[in-house]
Write an enzyme that holds these catalytic residues in place. Structure first.
Site, PDB file in Angstrom:
ATOM      1  N   GLY A  46       0.835  -1.196   0.000  1.00  0.00           N
ATOM      2  CA  GLY A  46       0.000   0.000   0.000  1.00  0.00           C
ATOM      3  C   GLY A  46       0.863   1.237   0.000  1.00  0.00           C
ATOM      4  O   GLY A  46       1.993   1.218   0.483  1.00  0.00           O
ATOM      5  N   GLN A  51       3.217   9.921   0.700  1.00  0.00           N
ATOM      6  CA  GLN A  51       4.496   9.227   0.884  1.00  0.00           C
ATOM      7  C   GLN A  51       5.472   9.496  -0.254  1.00  0.00           C
ATOM      8  O   GLN A  51       6.657   9.214  -0.130  1.00  0.00           O
ATOM      9  CB  GLN A  51       4.275   7.724   1.051  1.00  0.00           C
ATOM     10  CG  GLN A  51       3.561   7.363   2.345  1.00  0.00           C
ATOM     11  CD  GLN A  51       3.325   5.879   2.442  1.00  0.00           C
ATOM     12  OE1 GLN A  51       2.291   5.383   2.003  1.00  0.00           O
ATOM     13  NE2 GLN A  51       4.298   5.175   3.007  1.00  0.00           N
ATOM     14  N   CYS A  94       5.871  -0.124   7.189  1.00  0.00           N
ATOM     15  CA  CYS A  94       5.533   1.029   6.361  1.00  0.00           C
ATOM     16  C   CYS A  94       6.737   1.393   5.497  1.00  0.00           C
ATOM     17  O   CYS A  94       7.866   1.401   5.988  1.00  0.00           O
ATOM     18  CB  CYS A  94       5.153   2.202   7.265  1.00  0.00           C
ATOM     19  SG  CYS A  94       4.679   3.693   6.381  1.00  0.00           S
ATOM     20  N   LEU A  95       6.469   1.701   4.238  1.00  0.00           N
ATOM     21  CA  LEU A  95       7.552   2.101   3.349  1.00  0.00           C
ATOM     22  C   LEU A  95       8.203   3.404   3.803  1.00  0.00           C
ATOM     23  O   LEU A  95       9.354   3.670   3.464  1.00  0.00           O
ATOM     24  CB  LEU A  95       7.041   2.233   1.907  1.00  0.00           C
ATOM     25  CG  LEU A  95       6.529   0.924   1.290  1.00  0.00           C
ATOM     26  CD1 LEU A  95       5.923   1.181  -0.081  1.00  0.00           C
ATOM     27  CD2 LEU A  95       7.640  -0.117   1.214  1.00  0.00           C
ATOM     28  N   HIS A 136      -4.486   1.886   7.720  1.00  0.00           N
ATOM     29  CA  HIS A 136      -3.085   2.329   7.800  1.00  0.00           C
ATOM     30  C   HIS A 136      -2.829   3.428   6.767  1.00  0.00           C
ATOM     31  O   HIS A 136      -2.280   4.487   7.093  1.00  0.00           O
ATOM     32  CB  HIS A 136      -2.164   1.120   7.564  1.00  0.00           C
ATOM     33  CG  HIS A 136      -0.722   1.451   7.427  1.00  0.00           C
ATOM     34  ND1 HIS A 136       0.210   1.103   8.379  1.00  0.00           N
ATOM     35  CD2 HIS A 136      -0.029   2.089   6.451  1.00  0.00           C
ATOM     36  CE1 HIS A 136       1.411   1.519   7.988  1.00  0.00           C
ATOM     37  NE2 HIS A 136       1.284   2.121   6.821  1.00  0.00           N
ATOM     38  N   GLU A 137      -3.225   3.166   5.508  1.00  0.00           N
ATOM     39  CA  GLU A 137      -2.980   4.139   4.444  1.00  0.00           C
ATOM     40  C   GLU A 137      -3.816   5.403   4.640  1.00  0.00           C
ATOM     41  O   GLU A 137      -3.347   6.510   4.370  1.00  0.00           O
ATOM     42  CB  GLU A 137      -3.246   3.523   3.066  1.00  0.00           C
ATOM     43  CG  GLU A 137      -2.335   2.364   2.703  1.00  0.00           C
ATOM     44  CD  GLU A 137      -0.842   2.672   2.778  1.00  0.00           C
ATOM     45  OE1 GLU A 137      -0.450   3.841   2.582  1.00  0.00           O
ATOM     46  OE2 GLU A 137      -0.058   1.752   3.047  1.00  0.00           O
ATOM     47  N   HIS A 140      -2.227   7.906   6.815  1.00  0.00           N
ATOM     48  CA  HIS A 140      -1.249   8.759   6.127  1.00  0.00           C
ATOM     49  C   HIS A 140      -1.907  10.035   5.612  1.00  0.00           C
ATOM     50  O   HIS A 140      -1.308  11.106   5.644  1.00  0.00           O
ATOM     51  CB  HIS A 140      -0.612   8.028   4.938  1.00  0.00           C
ATOM     52  CG  HIS A 140       0.492   7.106   5.306  1.00  0.00           C
ATOM     53  ND1 HIS A 140       1.678   7.538   5.863  1.00  0.00           N
ATOM     54  CD2 HIS A 140       0.612   5.764   5.179  1.00  0.00           C
ATOM     55  CE1 HIS A 140       2.473   6.505   6.071  1.00  0.00           C
ATOM     56  NE2 HIS A 140       1.845   5.417   5.665  1.00  0.00           N
TER      57      HIS A 140
END
Length: 173
Positions: A46, A51, A94-95, A136-137, A140
């Protein structure tokens, strides 16, 4: 399509609140295509537009397992309209917080309304990994990282590890 740079914590841009998108057009679809390519290359499951430094309410996701056909999903202006009272705990990563993982408790199910890749309104009930990943996304988009759900001590430890990783990457060999 292009692979974009993924911003990592503690970059202050990750705390920025994303703005709603006026409409899904070719320019936005190009952004979503870049996001998907960036997410696959990372690799991740995701990615929110913030990001990669774009403060728009856009998420891409693909929960296909290794060996399965890709199943890209697009969420524009996603809005959670219901969450279950029961919760589940997943180990999240997480990225933007690379190589660090921790268990996070979230509602086990949720209902979300969003625009898809074509700009069509969709509504969907999500559970298991999809519910967790979407929440989660969507965090962000509000400037929230998964580590913000942890205790102050755990969050501080994770940020210190992240800073140490960044420092080691910058040192000459």
């Amino acid at each position: 399509m292009a692979i974009r740079e993924i911003i990592t914590a503690p970059d202050p841009r990750l705390k920025e609140v994303s703005k709603p998108v006026d409409r899904v057009d070719d320019e936005l679809r190009a952004l979503m295509d870049d996001m998907l390519e960036t997410m696959y290359a990372a690799p991740g499951i995701g990615l929110a537009a913030i990001q990669i430094g774009v403060p728009k309410q856009v998420i891409v996701m693909d929960l296909a397992r290794d060996g399965e056909q890709p199943q890209p999903r697009y969420f524009v202006n996603p809005e959670i309209i219901w969450t279950s009272d029961d919760t589940s705990v997943y180990e999240e990563g997480c990225l933007s917080v690379p190589d660090l993982y921790e268990e996070v408790e979230r509602p086990a199910r949720c209902r979300v309304r969003y625009l898809d890749y074509q700009g069509e309104i969709r509504e969907e009930e999500c559970d298991e990994l999809l519910a967790t990943c979407l929440q989660h996304e969507m965090d962000h988009l509000k400037g929230v990282l998964f580590i913000d759900h942890l205790s102050r001590v755990k969050r501080s430890m994770m940020l210190k590890k992240l800073m140490k990783q960044k420092k080691l990457q910058k040192e000459p060999a």
